[in-house]
Design an enzyme around this catalytic site. Structure first.
Site, PDB file in Angstrom:
ATOM      1  N   CYS A  97      62.449  56.802  -4.127  1.00 35.04           N
ATOM      2  CA  CYS A  97      61.852  57.231  -2.858  1.00 35.04           C
ATOM      3  C   CYS A  97      62.851  57.080  -1.708  1.00 35.04           C
ATOM      4  O   CYS A  97      63.778  57.873  -1.620  1.00 35.04           O
ATOM      5  CB  CYS A  97      60.552  56.469  -2.625  1.00 35.04           C
ATOM      6  N   HIS A 219      57.213  56.422  -7.673  1.00 35.00           N
ATOM      7  CA  HIS A 219      57.579  55.006  -7.825  1.00 35.00           C
ATOM      8  C   HIS A 219      57.301  54.453  -9.227  1.00 35.00           C
ATOM      9  O   HIS A 219      56.198  53.952  -9.477  1.00 35.00           O
ATOM     10  CB  HIS A 219      56.774  54.171  -6.825  1.00 35.00           C
ATOM     11  N   GLU A 221      58.314  51.690 -10.373  1.00 32.96           N
ATOM     12  CA  GLU A 221      58.128  50.227 -10.271  1.00 32.96           C
ATOM     13  C   GLU A 221      56.697  49.873  -9.872  1.00 32.96           C
ATOM     14  O   GLU A 221      56.316  48.708  -9.899  1.00 32.96           O
ATOM     15  CB  GLU A 221      59.146  49.623  -9.296  1.00 32.96           C
TER      16      GLU A 221
HETATM   17  N1  LIG Z   1      57.853  54.817  -0.187  1.00 29.92           N
HETATM   18  C1  LIG Z   1      58.952  55.176   0.400  1.00 29.92           C
HETATM   19  O1  LIG Z   1      60.057  54.806  -0.015  1.00 29.92           O
HETATM   20  C2  LIG Z   1      58.821  56.013   1.649  1.00 29.92           C
HETATM   21  C3  LIG Z   1      60.003  56.905   1.861  1.00 29.92           C
HETATM   22  C4  LIG Z   1      60.198  57.441   3.272  1.00 29.92           C
HETATM   23  N2  LIG Z   1      60.124  56.434   4.236  1.00 29.92           N
HETATM   24  C5  LIG Z   1      59.251  58.586   3.525  1.00 29.92           C
HETATM   25  O2  LIG Z   1      58.172  58.412   4.063  1.00 29.92           O
HETATM   26  O3  LIG Z   1      59.595  59.691   3.171  1.00 29.92           O
END
Ligand SMILES: NC(=O)CC[C@H](N)C(=O)O
Length: 257
Positions: A97, A219, A221
């Site tokens: 992400c 994600h 994880e």
């Molecule tokens: N969960 C995250 O890593 C968010 C990624 C980033 N801040 C977004 O909103 O795109």
């Protein structure tokens, strides 16, 4: 052969998934340490002491200037040579992400590392809002990524506002997709909400030509235990969460190198 695989989980101001990522690596048999980016920049911590780098998700530096951009600038200007050296030594990298956004905006992906910044980025979701839900992914059959060996489908959560991959036409041949957002039958789809952001070619994850750098918007994880899944009490909990396999593959690849 390395027996203990040391994993550096990188955090920066605003990162919020570093402890979850460290936990995933630990469950997968690695020895993770969460390291602040300033410890790397100051030289207190050296990449030579690690076999794996995990770039954790979150809102690094408040997503100012665009998600991952400030962290990427820090890495590009102060850590680029160290990162290139790490990759030359066959180090493994995963970015989840915000970590994906950082890898792209540092110029490490699509690869090979390019400080001139290839014309590829991750930008605002088509919906114009933060998207947070479970998604289905289907793997590109011929991808060379060592992190995803043996995984053909994966169900994991997304949580992002800037997950839409875009690229200039001349970049297309350099992109190596690993996962696509998929419909309920596992077929890649551009349809919202199965595809949460409108990414180019429905791409959810990329690797480089070595297969050792892996970046994913969803994600893994957050699905390392069966009980993290919705309605888990109605399913068998004998198996761990499917996301754990990604981290196990990474640790195995590091051990085998
Ligand atoms: N969960 C995250 O890593 C968010 C990624 C980033 N801040 C977004 O909103 O795109």
């Amino acid at each position: 052969m390395v027996t203990e695989v040391k994993v550096l989980v990188l955090r920066a101001p605003g990162t919020n998934c570093d402890r979850e990522m460290a936990e995933a690596f630990q469950l997968a048999g690695g020895v993770p340490r969460v390291v602040h980016i300033n410890e790397l920049i100051s030289g207190e911590v050296n990449l030579r002491d690690y076999q794996v780098i995990g770039l954790a998700g979150g809102f690094s530096y408040g997503d100012d200037l665009g998600a991952g951009k400030v962290q990427a600038n820090e890495m590009r200007l102060r850590l680029f040579e160290a990162l290139k050296g790490f990759m030359t030594r066959s180090g493994l990298i995963i970015g989840v992400c915000n970590g994906f956004q950082v890898l792209i905006k540092t110029g490490i992906l699509p690869g090979p590392p390019d400080p001139a910044l290839p014309l590829v980025t991750l930008t605002n979701n088509d919906s114009g809002r933060f998207e947070c839900r479970w998604v289905k992914l289907t793997a590109e059959p011929s991808n060379p990524c060592v992190w995803t060996e043996g995984i053909t489908q994966l169900e994991v959560p997304v949580a992002h506002g800037e997950g839409k991959l875009v690229a200039a036409p001349e970049m297309l041949s350099r992109l190596r997709p690993v996962f696509y957002y998929a419909d309920e039958f596992g077929k890649p789809t551009a349809e919202y909400p199965a595809n949460p952001n409108g990414a180019l070619d429905n791409i959810a994850g990329l690797t480089d030509n070595t297969g050792r750098v892996f970046a994913l918007m969803p994600h893994p994880e957050r699905f390392i235990r069966a009980s993290q899944r919705p309605r888990w009490t109605r399913q068998s909990i004998d198996e761990p969460g499917a996301g754990l396999k990604v981290f196990q593959n990474g640790i195995k690849a590091a051990r085998d190198s």
